[in-house]
Design a protein around this motif. Structure first.
Motif, mmCIF file in Angstrom:
data_model
loop_
_atom_site.group_PDB
_atom_site.id
_atom_site.type_symbol
_atom_site.label_atom_id
_atom_site.label_comp_id
_atom_site.label_asym_id
_atom_site.label_seq_id
_atom_site.Cartn_x
_atom_site.Cartn_y
_atom_site.Cartn_z
ATOM 1 N N HIS A 11 -26.349 -6.767 15.182
ATOM 2 C CA HIS A 11 -26.770 -7.205 16.518
ATOM 3 C C HIS A 11 -28.291 -7.148 16.648
ATOM 4 C CE1 HIS A 11 -22.661 -7.398 17.687
ATOM 5 N NE2 HIS A 11 -22.475 -6.105 17.830
ATOM 6 N N LEU A 12 -28.879 -6.054 16.177
ATOM 7 C CA LEU A 12 -30.337 -5.929 16.243
ATOM 8 C C LEU A 12 -31.019 -7.016 15.415
ATOM 9 C CD1 LEU A 12 -30.886 -2.056 15.951
ATOM 10 C CD2 LEU A 12 -30.768 -3.457 18.019
ATOM 11 N N ALA A 13 -30.488 -7.279 14.230
ATOM 12 C CA ALA A 13 -31.082 -8.302 13.368
ATOM 13 C C ALA A 13 -31.008 -9.688 13.989
ATOM 14 C CB ALA A 13 -30.379 -8.293 12.005
ATOM 15 N N LEU A 14 -29.999 -9.912 14.832
ATOM 16 C CA LEU A 14 -29.835 -11.208 15.496
ATOM 17 C C LEU A 14 -30.604 -11.293 16.811
ATOM 18 C CD1 LEU A 14 -26.007 -11.712 14.853
ATOM 19 C CD2 LEU A 14 -27.867 -13.105 13.895
ATOM 20 N N GLY A 15 -31.362 -10.237 17.135
ATOM 21 C CA GLY A 15 -32.205 -10.264 18.318
ATOM 22 C C GLY A 15 -31.511 -9.914 19.609
ATOM 23 N N ALA A 16 -30.422 -9.188 19.532
ATOM 24 C CA ALA A 16 -29.669 -8.851 20.750
ATOM 25 C C ALA A 16 -30.435 -7.891 21.636
ATOM 26 C CB ALA A 16 -28.319 -8.233 20.382
ATOM 27 N N LYS A 17 -30.293 -8.076 22.934
ATOM 28 C CA LYS A 17 -30.739 -7.092 23.912
ATOM 29 C C LYS A 17 -29.594 -6.107 24.095
ATOM 30 C CE LYS A 17 -32.055 -6.403 28.765
ATOM 31 N NZ LYS A 17 -33.061 -5.382 28.445
ATOM 32 N N MET A 18 -29.812 -4.848 23.711
ATOM 33 C CA MET A 18 -28.759 -3.855 23.739
ATOM 34 C C MET A 18 -28.800 -3.071 25.042
ATOM 35 S SD MET A 18 -27.470 -4.527 20.775
ATOM 36 C CE MET A 18 -26.309 -3.197 20.435
ATOM 37 N N VAL A 19 -27.607 -2.741 25.555
ATOM 38 C CA VAL A 19 -27.486 -1.960 26.786
ATOM 39 C C VAL A 19 -26.384 -0.927 26.604
ATOM 40 C CG1 VAL A 19 -28.290 -3.842 28.276
ATOM 41 C CG2 VAL A 19 -25.836 -3.602 27.793
ATOM 42 N N ASP A 20 -26.392 0.068 27.488
ATOM 43 C CA ASP A 20 -25.305 1.042 27.499
ATOM 44 C C ASP A 20 -24.119 0.457 28.247
ATOM 45 O OD1 ASP A 20 -24.231 3.941 27.339
ATOM 46 O OD2 ASP A 20 -24.038 3.407 29.461
ATOM 47 N N PHE A 21 -22.940 0.542 27.653
ATOM 48 C CA PHE A 21 -21.719 0.069 28.292
ATOM 49 C C PHE A 21 -20.639 1.104 28.048
ATOM 50 C CE2 PHE A 21 -17.712 -2.385 28.347
ATOM 51 C CZ PHE A 21 -17.804 -2.927 29.621
ATOM 52 N N GLY A 22 -20.375 1.914 29.063
ATOM 53 C CA GLY A 22 -19.345 2.942 28.935
ATOM 54 C C GLY A 22 -19.593 3.907 27.795
ATOM 55 N N GLY A 23 -20.877 4.200 27.538
ATOM 56 C CA GLY A 23 -21.218 5.126 26.464
ATOM 57 C C GLY A 23 -21.406 4.470 25.111
ATOM 58 N N TRP A 24 -21.329 3.148 25.055
ATOM 59 C CA TRP A 24 -21.527 2.401 23.813
ATOM 60 C C TRP A 24 -22.803 1.565 23.910
ATOM 61 C CZ3 TRP A 24 -18.175 2.216 19.489
ATOM 62 C CH2 TRP A 24 -16.989 2.957 19.628
ATOM 63 N N ASP A 25 -23.540 1.467 22.803
ATOM 64 C CA ASP A 25 -24.688 0.565 22.714
ATOM 65 C C ASP A 25 -24.163 -0.812 22.320
ATOM 66 O OD1 ASP A 25 -26.436 2.619 23.292
ATOM 67 O OD2 ASP A 25 -26.807 3.102 21.186
ATOM 68 N N PRO A 27 -24.377 -5.353 22.796
ATOM 69 C CA PRO A 27 -25.273 -6.486 23.070
ATOM 70 C C PRO A 27 -24.988 -7.113 24.432
ATOM 71 C CG PRO A 27 -23.549 -7.143 21.540
ATOM 72 C CD PRO A 27 -23.385 -5.668 21.747
ATOM 73 N N LEU A 28 -26.025 -7.229 25.264
ATOM 74 C CA LEU A 28 -25.896 -7.926 26.543
ATOM 75 C C LEU A 28 -25.986 -9.432 26.324
ATOM 76 C CD1 LEU A 28 -25.706 -7.750 29.654
ATOM 77 C CD2 LEU A 28 -28.220 -7.721 29.676
ATOM 78 N N HIS A 29 -26.951 -9.840 25.510
ATOM 79 C CA HIS A 29 -27.082 -11.250 25.130
ATOM 80 C C HIS A 29 -27.998 -11.319 23.914
ATOM 81 C CE1 HIS A 29 -31.174 -11.382 26.727
ATOM 82 N NE2 HIS A 29 -30.720 -10.879 27.862
#
Length: 360
Positions: A11-25, A27-29
């Protein structure tokens, strides 16, 4: 730092914006939430949903146990490969979680929400007494959801002949094993597609193959607007332990027959019906400019008030839409309070878009 799926680095390599979701990191988009939404409606996209919990259930009493636990009836599944949607209720008829249950050759597989994992597992353990049943959580598995009108065909082109044949023959709400992959024709977007449960070690390479074939990586943002347009409930917003399926547009998921099936929450639901159901989950469309958000107050002239449970801008409709729990007598008009002002909204059936068709 939250929990991470096997695809986190990708996800990071693809440029994802990461967010916390229920305790998980998660990708938002990957650049444009709106474009990912449109891509799924028009073609297809792939979501990492490996944060969800897979539980395999077997034992001689597995079927009877699930018939006691779930509001829907797994006896309806018949042969192996069938799936159904159900709520898991508490004694008061409130929703502990919603889930998909699959019939396997030797038992059942259920997939539950990430945020409810701990309480669901505790509830299942607390209600095993008297039943010969085994539970096995499967954290070594990943889940990819490939959704959209072209999803099945594009995925089939990437796989072995046997897996491609299975994908092409699956009917909606069916799921079967092909080797160590479990391939299901289910989803959470209102479009056709697949949810593939596979060994976590194989997930990054397969995700790469999908993206390389032009299938758009898609994040939680698009997943939320897609499911909202499709009128699908989000646990913690539209359904929770304080509300029953009868006030959540989920009456269709309760199997009342056979009458002797005494599932947990049944008596409370029957009492609610006998009293008269006072609330319903409806759709709202804001015809003017503005944004509808959860917890905004909704009032219905001469009827009463309620509130929005989920709201967002609809990329397909180019309007703000929402789900709201309102008095049962609500007709086709209401008002929403946005920043201290009241705006008129149209009340509609809580399904806005399905299979690319606008339904309102």
């Amino acid at each position: 730092m939250g929990q991470r799926t096997p695809l986190y680095d990708l996800h990071l390599a693809l440029g994802a914006k990461m967010v916390d979701f229920g305790g998980w990191d998660m990708p938002l988009h990957y650049g444009s939430q709106v474009e990912e939404h449109h891509q799924v409606r028009r073609d297809c996209g792939v979501f990492d949903v490996s944060h969800m919990t897979v539980i395999d259930i077997d034992g001689v009493d597995a079927g009877d146990w699930l018939r006691h636990l779930l509001a829907n009836d797994v006896a309806r599944l018949g042969e192996s490969g069938k799936a159904l949607y159900s709520t898991l209720l508490n004694d008061q008829g409130g929703v502990i979680d919603d889930l998909i249950a699959y019939r396997l050759d030797d038992g059942y597989r259920v997939v539950v929400n990430a945020a409810t994992r701990d309480k669901v597992l505790a509830w299942l353990e607390a209600h095993r007494s008297g039943f010969e049943v085994r539970l096995r959580e499967r954290p070594e598995l990943a889940i990819l959801a490939i959704q959209g009108p072209q999803a099945r065909e594009k995925v089939a082109e990437l796989l072995s002949a046997s897996r491609a044949a299975l994908i092409r023959e699956l009917k909606p709400f069916e799921g079967r094993f092909e080797g160590d992959w479990f391939i299901a024709r289910t989803g959470y977007t209102g479009e056709d597609g697949l949810e593939i449960i596979l060994p976590a070690l194989q997930a990054p390479a397969f995700f790469n193959d999908l993206v390389g074939a032009g299938i758009a990586p898609s994040g939680l943002g698009a997943r939320d607007t897609l499911r909202l347009e499709a009128g699908m409930n989000l646990y913690g917003n539209d359904i929770d332990e304080a509300h029953s399926p009868l006030t959540s547009n989920l009456g269709w998921s309760i199997a009342w027959e056979p009458a002797e099936r005494d599932f947990i929450g049944r008596a409370a639901l029957q009492a609610e019906k006998d009293r008269g159901i006072s609330l319903k989950l409806v759709g709202l469309v804001l015809e003017e400019r503005g944004v509808l958000r959860a917890h905004q107050v909704v009032r219905v002239a001469e009827i009463g008030e309620g509130e929005i449970t989920s709201g967002s801008f609809s990329p397909t409709l180019s309007k703000a839409i929402a789900l709201a729990r309102l008095p049962m007598a609500t007709a086709d008009r209401a008002e929403v309070e946005i920043r201290g002002k009241w705006y008129p909204v149209r009340v509609v059936k809580p399904t806005f878009v399905r299979h690319g068709r606008i339904l309102i």
